[in-house]
Design a protein around this motif. Structure first.
Motif, mmCIF file in Angstrom:
data_model
loop_
_atom_site.group_PDB
_atom_site.id
_atom_site.type_symbol
_atom_site.label_atom_id
_atom_site.label_comp_id
_atom_site.label_asym_id
_atom_site.label_seq_id
_atom_site.Cartn_x
_atom_site.Cartn_y
_atom_site.Cartn_z
ATOM 1 N N THR A 1 -9.238 -1.535 1.641
ATOM 2 C CA THR A 1 -7.672 -2.836 2.153
ATOM 3 C C THR A 1 -6.836 -1.800 3.032
ATOM 4 O O THR A 1 -6.019 -2.439 3.301
ATOM 5 N N CYS B 1 1.153 -0.907 0.248
ATOM 6 C CA CYS B 1 -0.235 0.632 -0.052
ATOM 7 C C CYS B 1 0.513 1.325 0.024
ATOM 8 O O CYS B 1 0.322 2.318 -0.441
ATOM 9 N N ALA C 1 -1.927 -5.316 -2.549
ATOM 10 C CA ALA C 1 -3.389 -5.772 -3.799
ATOM 11 C C ALA C 1 -2.141 -5.729 -5.543
ATOM 12 O O ALA C 1 -1.463 -6.038 -5.204
#
Length: 328
Positions: A231, A200, A245
């Motif tokens: 997320t 992230c 991701a």
């Protein structure tokens, strides 16, 4: 003195005339080096791929980060595998390499090769072959790679300079052209993001406060923004604790051209990926690969061979490491 200069010239000549070639380890006349080398590496990769198909992305990243270090004089030389010690910090400890993984699989392949044919197969070749095999296992092209690389003798953390997730096309292109690659090669090789994940921290700024606007990056699909915000959350975390991701939200474990189609739909996770459809110099290339799956696979194989062949050590240069994590 003349004899010394003559011997020095012969040594230099052997380096210049030597080259990598397909089938380097297969029998040649009376010089059979290690004919089982590629099959041994393939067996190790296949064993791990069966359980962890994500190793394809891991090897692609390892291979790129070994070959694309801009400041380094040489190309793919397994310098990324060297462990740091009390005297020197190696490339492995550089920020961009902290999330590189799969080192233990390379070590396993090396250990098997050393039993079969000691001090023969370089760690640089192991990375290249393992990456090629993992790509094929993930539905990518099956291609031949020239071998005969030697391992480097230098690995410095200060020399690591790689394209970053927020790089512009022009910035990234400098790193690729420094390694003999073209704009077209760069667009193709970034297509390796068709597999793998990003932490992230590498894209969170696009979700919350892009360029200080207090708003998400307008070049990212709003539904994807909402999904990734869920997320990642809104707080930064230590790298090892960050969620991840998939870079290709559609076919996350398959080597194909869907990465480019995701970019056309504004679903690029990393800014450098989305820039491929925003920059006029690359938009047409990215779009064309999105509509030509077979063409992408063919070009990807060619670009991978080109990447792995630039400025490699051959002949008497470098060494063949006995342990991939340490110089002999």
């Amino acid at each position: 003195m003349k004899m010394f200069l003559f011997l020095l010239f012969l040594s230099f000549l052997s380096i210049v005339l030597a080259d990598i070639r397909v089938g380097f380890y297969t029998p040649r006349a009376h010089n059979s080096t290690c004919p089982q080398a590629e099959s041994i590496i393939k067996g190790v990769v296949q064993k791990h791929f069966t359980t962890y198909p994500s190793i394809t992305a891991a090897f692609l990243r390892m291979h790129f980060h070994d070959c694309l270090v801009r400041i380094k004089i040489f190309g793919c030389d397994a310098s990324i595998l060297i462990d740091s010690n009390k005297k020197k910090t190696s490339e492995k400890a550089a920020g961009p390499n902290l999330t590189v993984r799969g080192f233990e699989i390379i070590d396993e392949a090396k250990k098997s090769l050393e039993k079969q044919c000691p001090s023969t197969v370089s760690c640089a070749d192991i990375i290249t072959i393992a990456t090629r095999d993992a790509v094929a296992f993930s539905g990518g092209p099956k291609y031949l790679v020239p071998t005969g690389r030697r391992d480097g003798l230098v690995s410095n953390v200060s020399e690591v300079r790689l394209p970053g997730p927020a790089s512009s096309i022009s910035q990234a292109l400098q790193d690729f052209t420094a390694k003999g690659l073209t704009l077209n090669d760069m667009v193709i090789l970034l297509g390796a993001h068709t597999v793998g994940v990003a932490h992230c921290g590498f894209f969170q700024y696009r979700l919350l406060n892009f360029n200080g606007t207090g708003k998400p990056d307008p070049s990212m699909d709003s539904n994807l923004v909402a999904q990734l915000t869920k997320t990642c959350g809104k707080k930064s975390r230590p790298l090892k604790k960050e969620p991840t991701a998939f870079l290709d939200q559609n076919t996350s474990f398959v080597i194909n051209n869907q990465y480019y189609n995701q970019l056309v739909l504004k679903r690029g996770i990393l800014q450098i990926d989305q820039e491929l459809t925003l920059d006029r110099s690359t938009a047409g290339i990215a779009s064309s690969f999105g509509s030509d799956g077979a063409g992408f696979l063919e070009n990807f194989a060619d670009a991978m061979v080109k990447l792995g062949s630039f400025q490699v050590l051959v002949g008497n240069a470098g060494e063949i490491r006995k342990n991939c994590g340490a110089f002999n």
